[in-house]
Design a protein around this motif. Sequence first.
Motif, PDB file in Angstrom:
ATOM      1  N   ILE A 168      37.853  65.366   8.135  1.00 29.91           N
ATOM      2  CA  ILE A 168      36.484  65.274   8.648  1.00 29.91           C
ATOM      3  C   ILE A 168      36.463  65.405  10.171  1.00 29.91           C
ATOM      4  CG2 ILE A 168      34.517  63.722   8.975  1.00 29.91           C
ATOM      5  CD1 ILE A 168      35.040  62.631   6.163  1.00 29.91           C
ATOM      6  N   LEU A 169      37.351  64.677  10.849  1.00 31.20           N
ATOM      7  CA  LEU A 169      37.349  64.718  12.318  1.00 31.20           C
ATOM      8  C   LEU A 169      37.894  66.048  12.851  1.00 31.20           C
ATOM      9  CD1 LEU A 169      38.397  61.112  13.375  1.00 31.20           C
ATOM     10  CD2 LEU A 169      36.135  62.109  13.180  1.00 31.20           C
ATOM     11  N   ALA A 170      38.931  66.583  12.192  1.00 27.78           N
ATOM     12  CA  ALA A 170      39.506  67.851  12.653  1.00 27.78           C
ATOM     13  C   ALA A 170      38.497  68.984  12.563  1.00 27.78           C
ATOM     14  CB  ALA A 170      40.751  68.191  11.832  1.00 27.78           C
ATOM     15  N   LEU A 171      37.539  68.866  11.650  1.00 29.01           N
ATOM     16  CA  LEU A 171      36.518  69.893  11.475  1.00 29.01           C
ATOM     17  C   LEU A 171      35.752  70.175  12.768  1.00 29.01           C
ATOM     18  CD1 LEU A 171      35.190  71.643   9.240  1.00 29.01           C
ATOM     19  CD2 LEU A 171      33.536  69.788   8.914  1.00 29.01           C
ATOM     20  N   GLY A 172      35.553  69.131  13.575  1.00 27.41           N
ATOM     21  CA  GLY A 172      34.781  69.324  14.796  1.00 27.41           C
ATOM     22  C   GLY A 172      35.553  69.158  16.083  1.00 27.41           C
ATOM     23  N   TYR A 173      36.714  68.493  16.019  1.00 29.54           N
ATOM     24  CA  TYR A 173      37.449  68.227  17.255  1.00 29.54           C
ATOM     25  C   TYR A 173      37.959  69.491  17.932  1.00 29.54           C
ATOM     26  CZ  TYR A 173      37.538  63.131  17.412  1.00 29.54           C
ATOM     27  OH  TYR A 173      37.191  61.812  17.563  1.00 29.54           O
ATOM     28  N   TRP A 174      38.178  70.543  17.147  1.00 34.70           N
ATOM     29  CA  TRP A 174      38.665  71.786  17.752  1.00 34.70           C
ATOM     30  C   TRP A 174      37.664  72.334  18.770  1.00 34.70           C
ATOM     31  CZ3 TRP A 174      35.961  76.348  17.490  1.00 34.70           C
ATOM     32  CH2 TRP A 174      34.914  76.399  16.557  1.00 34.70           C
ATOM     33  N   ALA A 175      36.361  72.055  18.530  1.00 31.76           N
ATOM     34  CA  ALA A 175      35.334  72.596  19.426  1.00 31.76           C
ATOM     35  C   ALA A 175      35.425  72.010  20.825  1.00 31.76           C
ATOM     36  CB  ALA A 175      33.943  72.323  18.847  1.00 31.76           C
ATOM     37  N   ILE A 217      30.348  70.253  17.491  1.00 40.00           N
ATOM     38  CA  ILE A 217      30.267  71.718  17.570  1.00 40.00           C
ATOM     39  C   ILE A 217      29.025  72.131  18.351  1.00 40.00           C
ATOM     40  CG2 ILE A 217      29.914  73.814  16.206  1.00 40.00           C
ATOM     41  CD1 ILE A 217      31.700  72.496  14.041  1.00 40.00           C
ATOM     42  N   PHE A 218      27.892  71.496  18.056  1.00 38.92           N
ATOM     43  CA  PHE A 218      26.670  71.814  18.801  1.00 38.92           C
ATOM     44  C   PHE A 218      26.845  71.547  20.297  1.00 38.92           C
ATOM     45  CE2 PHE A 218      23.128  69.845  21.043  1.00 38.92           C
ATOM     46  CZ  PHE A 218      22.261  70.917  21.132  1.00 38.92           C
ATOM     47  N   ASN A 259      29.465  71.072  22.384  1.00 37.09           N
ATOM     48  CA  ASN A 259      30.441  71.813  23.189  1.00 37.09           C
ATOM     49  C   ASN A 259      30.073  73.285  23.347  1.00 37.09           C
ATOM     50  OD1 ASN A 259      32.778  69.874  23.852  1.00 37.09           O
ATOM     51  ND2 ASN A 259      32.362  69.453  21.709  1.00 37.09           N
ATOM     52  N   PHE A 260      29.509  73.882  22.296  1.00 39.94           N
ATOM     53  CA  PHE A 260      29.111  75.276  22.439  1.00 39.94           C
ATOM     54  C   PHE A 260      27.774  75.422  23.154  1.00 39.94           C
ATOM     55  CE2 PHE A 260      32.447  75.807  19.314  1.00 39.94           C
ATOM     56  CZ  PHE A 260      33.068  76.947  19.779  1.00 39.94           C
ATOM     57  N   ALA A 261      26.976  74.355  23.184  1.00 42.37           N
ATOM     58  CA  ALA A 261      25.760  74.369  23.996  1.00 42.37           C
ATOM     59  C   ALA A 261      26.116  74.374  25.483  1.00 42.37           C
ATOM     60  CB  ALA A 261      24.889  73.163  23.665  1.00 42.37           C
ATOM     61  N   ILE A 262      27.178  73.647  25.843  1.00 44.63           N
ATOM     62  CA  ILE A 262      27.654  73.668  27.234  1.00 44.63           C
ATOM     63  C   ILE A 262      28.119  75.070  27.602  1.00 44.63           C
ATOM     64  CG2 ILE A 262      29.415  72.813  28.829  1.00 44.63           C
ATOM     65  CD1 ILE A 262      29.381  70.183  27.293  1.00 44.63           C
ATOM     66  N   LEU A 263      28.865  75.680  26.702  1.00 46.25           N
ATOM     67  CA  LEU A 263      29.364  77.042  26.937  1.00 46.25           C
ATOM     68  C   LEU A 263      28.196  78.003  27.105  1.00 46.25           C
ATOM     69  CD1 LEU A 263      31.951  78.762  27.079  1.00 46.25           C
ATOM     70  CD2 LEU A 263      31.729  79.123  24.627  1.00 46.25           C
ATOM     71  N   PHE A 264      27.168  77.857  26.288  1.00 47.30           N
ATOM     72  CA  PHE A 264      26.000  78.710  26.395  1.00 47.30           C
ATOM     73  C   PHE A 264      25.271  78.506  27.730  1.00 47.30           C
ATOM     74  CE2 PHE A 264      21.412  79.437  25.770  1.00 47.30           C
ATOM     75  CZ  PHE A 264      21.435  80.772  25.394  1.00 47.30           C
ATOM     76  N   SER A 265      25.219  77.260  28.205  1.00 50.02           N
ATOM     77  CA  SER A 265      24.571  76.962  29.481  1.00 50.02           C
ATOM     78  C   SER A 265      25.288  77.642  30.638  1.00 50.02           C
ATOM     79  CB  SER A 265      24.546  75.450  29.726  1.00 50.02           C
ATOM     80  OG  SER A 265      23.777  74.790  28.746  1.00 50.02           O
ATOM     81  N   VAL A 266      26.614  77.641  30.594  1.00 46.71           N
ATOM     82  CA  VAL A 266      27.383  78.321  31.641  1.00 46.71           C
ATOM     83  C   VAL A 266      27.175  79.826  31.556  1.00 46.71           C
ATOM     84  CG1 VAL A 266      29.706  78.765  32.521  1.00 46.71           C
ATOM     85  CG2 VAL A 266      29.080  76.475  31.748  1.00 46.71           C
ATOM     86  N   TRP A 267      27.146  80.352  30.339  1.00 39.70           N
ATOM     87  CA  TRP A 267      26.915  81.785  30.149  1.00 39.70           C
ATOM     88  C   TRP A 267      25.525  82.168  30.661  1.00 39.70           C
ATOM     89  CZ3 TRP A 267      23.360  84.274  26.780  1.00 39.70           C
ATOM     90  CH2 TRP A 267      23.526  85.658  26.694  1.00 39.70           C
ATOM     91  N   SER A 268      24.531  81.320  30.415  1.00 38.80           N
ATOM     92  CA  SER A 268      23.166  81.596  30.873  1.00 38.80           C
ATOM     93  C   SER A 268      23.075  81.587  32.397  1.00 38.80           C
ATOM     94  CB  SER A 268      22.196  80.550  30.301  1.00 38.80           C
ATOM     95  OG  SER A 268      22.178  80.593  28.898  1.00 38.80           O
ATOM     96  N   SER A 269      23.869  80.737  33.033  1.00 36.62           N
ATOM     97  CA  SER A 269      23.843  80.666  34.491  1.00 36.62           C
ATOM     98  C   SER A 269      24.409  81.918  35.133  1.00 36.62           C
ATOM     99  CB  SER A 269      24.634  79.450  34.989  1.00 36.62           C
ATOM    100  OG  SER A 269      26.031  79.635  34.769  1.00 36.62           O
ATOM    101  N   LYS A 270      25.154  82.677  34.354  1.00 34.40           N
ATOM    102  CA  LYS A 270      25.739  83.923  34.855  1.00 34.40           C
ATOM    103  C   LYS A 270      24.679  84.997  35.059  1.00 34.40           C
ATOM    104  CE  LYS A 270      29.220  87.374  33.523  1.00 34.40           C
ATOM    105  NZ  LYS A 270      30.140  87.827  32.440  1.00 34.40           N
ATOM    106  N   LYS A 271      23.605  84.900  34.299  1.00 35.83           N
ATOM    107  CA  LYS A 271      22.579  85.954  34.328  1.00 35.83           C
ATOM    108  C   LYS A 271      21.770  85.905  35.612  1.00 35.83           C
ATOM    109  CE  LYS A 271      22.051  86.397  29.349  1.00 35.83           C
ATOM    110  NZ  LYS A 271      21.098  86.394  28.216  1.00 35.83           N
ATOM    111  N   LEU A 286      21.000  62.509  19.620  1.00 36.53           N
ATOM    112  CA  LEU A 286      19.881  62.499  18.665  1.00 36.53           C
ATOM    113  C   LEU A 286      20.283  63.173  17.359  1.00 36.53           C
ATOM    114  CD1 LEU A 286      16.879  63.346  21.037  1.00 36.53           C
ATOM    115  CD2 LEU A 286      17.365  61.146  19.919  1.00 36.53           C
ATOM    116  N   ILE A 287      21.003  64.290  17.466  1.00 32.46           N
ATOM    117  CA  ILE A 287      21.483  64.986  16.267  1.00 32.46           C
ATOM    118  C   ILE A 287      22.386  64.069  15.450  1.00 32.46           C
ATOM    119  CG2 ILE A 287      22.990  66.852  15.455  1.00 32.46           C
ATOM    120  CD1 ILE A 287      21.917  68.546  17.760  1.00 32.46           C
TER     121      ILE A 287
END
Length: 390
Positions: A311-318, A375-376, A378-390, A347-348
Amino acid sequence: MIARIFAKYQSIGLITSSLLVGAIITFIALPFLTRLYSVQDFGEYGIALAVVSVLSTIANLRLDQALLVAEEQDKKSLIFEGTMFSTAIVAVSAIILSFIFNAAVVVAICSGVLANTLIQTIYNYKFAAHAEYFCAGLNILRSLIVVLVQLGLPLLMSISLVNSYSVSSVLMLLFILIYIVKNQLYQVSWQAFKHYQDFIYSNTPHALLNSFSHNLPYYVVSHFVGVQAMGFYAIVERTLRVPINLMSQTIRQFFIRKFKHLENSQEALKSSVLLSLLSLPLFAVFFVLPESLYLWVFGKDWVGISTYFQILALGYWAIFCNPPSSAFLIAQRSSHVLFRLQIIELLIKFVLFFGLYLLVEDKIYMLLAVPVALIFYNFAILFSVWSSKK
């Protein structure tokens, strides 16, 4: 070319190697610890560590992180000010905690918080000065002290895991205080922290929410499943957190220092994606290991522990994509982005815990809220950095 690559990553390689040594020490000790201490012991220990984790994030108001980007003339003042903040917060916390826990747990929590904050402060101070060999030695020493105390004391006396943690924390606290005084790594001042108030007002709330969110499953498991299940969760979380701590407490510091004067987020994006992909096979292993192997390692009393690992390994990789991207935001003094995402993640997690509580009969599967939220976030952080590139 090889020499250039070696020079570029020598720092992170040395620190990673030291943490790997510490991880090996911890892994070797685990089969002995699970036989020296009971499942109940690990449950109580898990609760204490959960509180230590939360308090450690705010005890010095994140001035340890400020050391990574601080001006040279401010660093020793920040060490002094951070230590004073930590002492005051721990004193107040001890009074409050005494109404909730017994004396042994309160001592363990307070000594653990002080030891954690002071060690991390000196670690970041030396790391900012490129003293990687010192930092590597500190990582190994820290693991050695914890393991040797937890293994050695039960051979001399009857002692709980919580009390052995108190002893190791006090020893580390004494060592680090002696080092600070001997090398005069402090300067009495109440002015320097004013230049780094964004770490206090943005980074501290984010760190507090992050720590609370991370430790929320401890409270959920203890309340809805039981203290024995808490012991299972504590040992699994302790095992999987070894590579996570490597990433969050060390490699993030490397990237914060690296991105201090970097405005382009491209390198942060590349590093985040690479680390995320590299982590996948490491955590996928836990889905194919048989239960018999876990019982051979931890002992016959730990039947069913493989479910917790999966259960924990399912999300810890993110989490492995987090250090470069979150470090970029911290180095750019944009911790408020992390704070907002952490609120959504929490909240999630609350919604999923509640929903799974109503839908599943076996309450241990409430823990599925943890990987989904991770998963939400850590990848939301990645998306925020990607958005700042624009």
